[in-house]
Design a protein around this motif. Structure first.
Motif, PDB file in Angstrom:
ATOM      1  N   PHE A   1      21.718  16.139 -16.421  1.00 19.47           N
ATOM      2  CA  PHE A   1      21.405  17.186 -17.399  1.00 19.47           C
ATOM      3  C   PHE A   1      20.004  17.034 -17.991  1.00 19.47           C
ATOM      4  N   PRO A   2      19.598  15.832 -18.451  1.00 27.31           N
ATOM      5  CA  PRO A   2      18.194  15.698 -18.860  1.00 27.31           C
ATOM      6  C   PRO A   2      17.233  15.868 -17.695  1.00 27.31           C
ATOM      7  N   ALA A   3      17.657  15.543 -16.468  1.00 31.86           N
ATOM      8  CA  ALA A   3      16.799  15.763 -15.296  1.00 31.86           C
ATOM      9  C   ALA A   3      16.519  17.253 -15.119  1.00 31.86           C
ATOM     10  N   PHE A   4      17.522  18.082 -15.374  1.00 27.91           N
ATOM     11  CA  PHE A   4      17.340  19.533 -15.291  1.00 27.91           C
ATOM     12  C   PHE A   4      16.245  19.988 -16.250  1.00 27.91           C
ATOM     13  N   LEU A   5      16.305  19.511 -17.502  1.00 24.49           N
ATOM     14  CA  LEU A   5      15.281  19.883 -18.482  1.00 24.49           C
ATOM     15  C   LEU A   5      13.904  19.358 -18.084  1.00 24.49           C
ATOM     16  N   LYS A   6      13.867  18.123 -17.609  1.00 24.67           N
ATOM     17  CA  LYS A   6      12.589  17.521 -17.229  1.00 24.67           C
ATOM     18  C   LYS A   6      11.939  18.294 -16.082  1.00 24.67           C
ATOM     19  N   LEU A   7      12.721  18.668 -15.086  1.00 27.22           N
ATOM     20  CA  LEU A   7      12.175  19.377 -13.934  1.00 27.22           C
ATOM     21  C   LEU A   7      11.734  20.781 -14.304  1.00 27.22           C
ATOM     22  N   ARG A   8      12.385  21.392 -15.280  1.00 25.93           N
ATOM     23  CA  ARG A   8      11.924  22.702 -15.753  1.00 25.93           C
ATOM     24  C   ARG A   8      10.497  22.602 -16.299  1.00 25.93           C
TER      25      ARG A   8
ATOM     26  N   ASP B   1       6.540  25.437 -11.257  1.00 24.19           N
ATOM     27  CA  ASP B   1       6.165  26.371 -10.202  1.00 24.19           C
ATOM     28  C   ASP B   1       7.135  26.363  -9.017  1.00 24.19           C
ATOM     29  N   ALA B   2       8.131  25.501  -9.062  1.00 21.13           N
ATOM     30  CA  ALA B   2       9.110  25.474  -7.974  1.00 21.13           C
ATOM     31  C   ALA B   2       9.837  26.817  -7.895  1.00 21.13           C
ATOM     32  N   VAL B   3      10.085  27.265  -6.677  1.00 21.01           N
ATOM     33  CA  VAL B   3      10.811  28.520  -6.477  1.00 21.01           C
ATOM     34  C   VAL B   3      12.276  28.296  -6.827  1.00 21.01           C
ATOM     35  N   ARG B   4      12.764  29.046  -7.796  1.00 20.56           N
ATOM     36  CA  ARG B   4      14.142  28.918  -8.251  1.00 20.56           C
ATOM     37  C   ARG B   4      14.903  30.202  -7.914  1.00 20.56           C
ATOM     38  N   PRO B   5      15.535  30.233  -6.725  1.00 18.91           N
ATOM     39  CA  PRO B   5      16.262  31.452  -6.320  1.00 18.91           C
ATOM     40  C   PRO B   5      17.333  31.854  -7.321  1.00 18.91           C
TER      41      PRO B   5
END
Length: 457
Positions: A369-376, A381-385
């Motif tokens: 869950f914190p990884a999700f926030l960190k990657l955001r 610029d990552a493509v998020r379908p």
């Protein structure tokens, strides 16, 4: 991968989600909470399951590597934390395999009345383990029929228990008192200790994301599979929980065989064709449970081992690219567990290993869950379908509430909340097993960091 190989459709993905996440054998441990389980089912459905499913869908369609949860955490926090997550995620599986092997024999004995000596039982458990290992050497597309059948059987078993429970409640009356007061959680040691089972019952949706390479349009199909599968799964769990609660007084519930006991009590039969059929369907779902999870767990282990985050033996693959090293290691570890089980002084061997498997799995999800926030923030610029919409505050709530619930669940599972001898006897060994798993994980993580430094990373 060519289009003719991509044979895993949305329908298959929904059924796979049901097969992976819908764990029939853990309905009885959840029912052991008592009537307050219904409060926890609803609370955790909203507070944990919904945000977890949405976050899994975004991460899984954004980063389609086979590393799954390990890859997400590694991208966010580095290889040391990724290695820890990969270890906890991996080791839970052979522990689970060993516990289900014990449960498999218990159910065979229960429906047949056959009680052979302990070593005959061990041989049957070993046959179960290596049968699963053999099946897991085939790809998800090749085994989708196994998962599809299991999904329907799980649905049938849980709907039947729910329907029989409703009929019994209307005609005979429930075994437990259903009042408003009984539905309010007491927050006592017994109830809080089993909350982790409900959280455990909601886990596994990220495994569906590892099937992306075998799907024609994963960015559309995976989120739909998670949402549709989640609705179906929540309904089945609630019906099954109600049926068990109607059939068996909470204080008399046997965690390892509560499902079959419920069918016996609800039908008024202890043997016969109906009980045998339910037993055989249940046994089939145990095999399918492990097979469906093996694809995700083994690929994550292989991927992590290739990144030097887990022992290299787990990276071995066959000519078809299947993770045979991780698969065989599962069988070896699970076999050691069932061979050692007769020497372990426990009244419920199934629960002893199931609880340790459950704790290690819960621990592996905490950093997701914190990884999700960190990657955001670090990879905007990552493509998020598939992307979760909302403010930063909404995303923080969606991330930290499930993370806190996971931490609390682990603590309630391994820390004695009273001085009751029964609780101490159950939790102290679990605490020791958890500490041992953490120590091994730290050794592996230190090796991963050392390998990174040697490669100049």
């Amino acid at each position: 991968m060519s289009e003719n190989v991509k044979k895993f459709r949305l329908f298959d993905a929904v059924l796979a989600a049901v097969c992976i996440v819908l764990v029939v054998e853990s309905s009885a441990p959840a029912a052991a909470i008592g009537n307050s389980q219904f409060f926890w089912w609803i609370f955790l459905l909203v507070g944990f399951f919904l945000p977890y499913g949405l976050i899994s869908a975004e991460l899984g369609t954004t980063y389609e590597d086979e590393g799954g949860i390990y890859d997400w955490v590694k991208r966010a926090f580095g290889n040391r934390w990724g290695s820890r997550v990969a270890w906890y995620y991996y080791i839970n599986f052979p522990l689970w395999m060993g516990s289900l092997a014990v449960l498999f024999f218990d159910i065979v004995s229960q429906i047949t009345g056959w009680e052979p000596n302990v070593w005959i039982a061990v041989l049957i458990e070993l046959a179960f383990i290596w049968g699963v290992v053999f099946i897991s050497n085939f790809s998800i597309a090749e085994n989708k029929w196994l998962l599809n059948i299991a999904a329907f059987l799980k649905a049938f078993i849980m709907l039947s228990i729910g329907a029989l429970g409703i009929y019994r409640a209307l005609t005979v009356g429930p075994a437990n008192e259903f009042t408003l007061a009984s539905l309010i959680p007491s927050f006592d040691a017994d109830g809080l200790s089993y909350i982790s089972v409900i959280v455990f019952n909601f886990l596994g949706f990220e495994v569906v994301t590892t099937f992306a390479s075998q799907m024609s349009d994963p960015s559309r199909e995976i989120p739909k599979a998670i949402i549709l599968g989640g609705i179906i799964i929540a309904l089945f769990y609630l019906l099954s929980a109600f049926g068990i609660s109607v059939a068996i007084p909470t204080e008399e519930l046997t965690i390892s065989s509560g499902i079959i006991e419920s069918v016996m009590l609800l039908t008024g039969r202890t043997s016969g064709i109906i009980i045998t059929l339910f037993g055989l369907m249940f046994l089939y779902t145990l095999i399918a449970n492990l097979t469906s999870w093996s694809f995700g767990v083994n690929y994550v282990a292989k991927y992590a081992a290739e990144q030097n985050a887990l022992p290299k033996v787990l990276a071995i693959e066959d000519k078809k690219g299947m993770p045979i090293g991780a698969n065989i290691a599962n069988g070896v570890i699970a076999s050691l567990i069932v061979v050692a089980a007769p020497f372990i002084p426990s009244q419920d061997i199934f629960w002893s290993f199931f609880a340790l498997n459950m704790v290690t799995l819960l621990m592996s999800y905490i950093l997701m869950f914190p990884a999700f926030l960190k990657l955001r923030n670090s990879d905007p610029d990552a493509v998020r379908p598939f992307k979760i919409n909302g403010s930063s505050l909404k995303l923080m709530i969606m991330s930290y509430v499930p993370m806190i619930l996971l931490v609390i669940s682990v603590i309630f599972s391994i820390i004695p909340l009273s001085r009751d001898p029964a609780e101490l006897g159950e939790k102290i060994p679990l605490l020791i097993g958890t500490v041992a798993a953490i120590v091994v994980g730290e050794i592996i993580a230190a090796g991963a960091v050392k390998n990174d430094k040697a490669k100049g990373n």
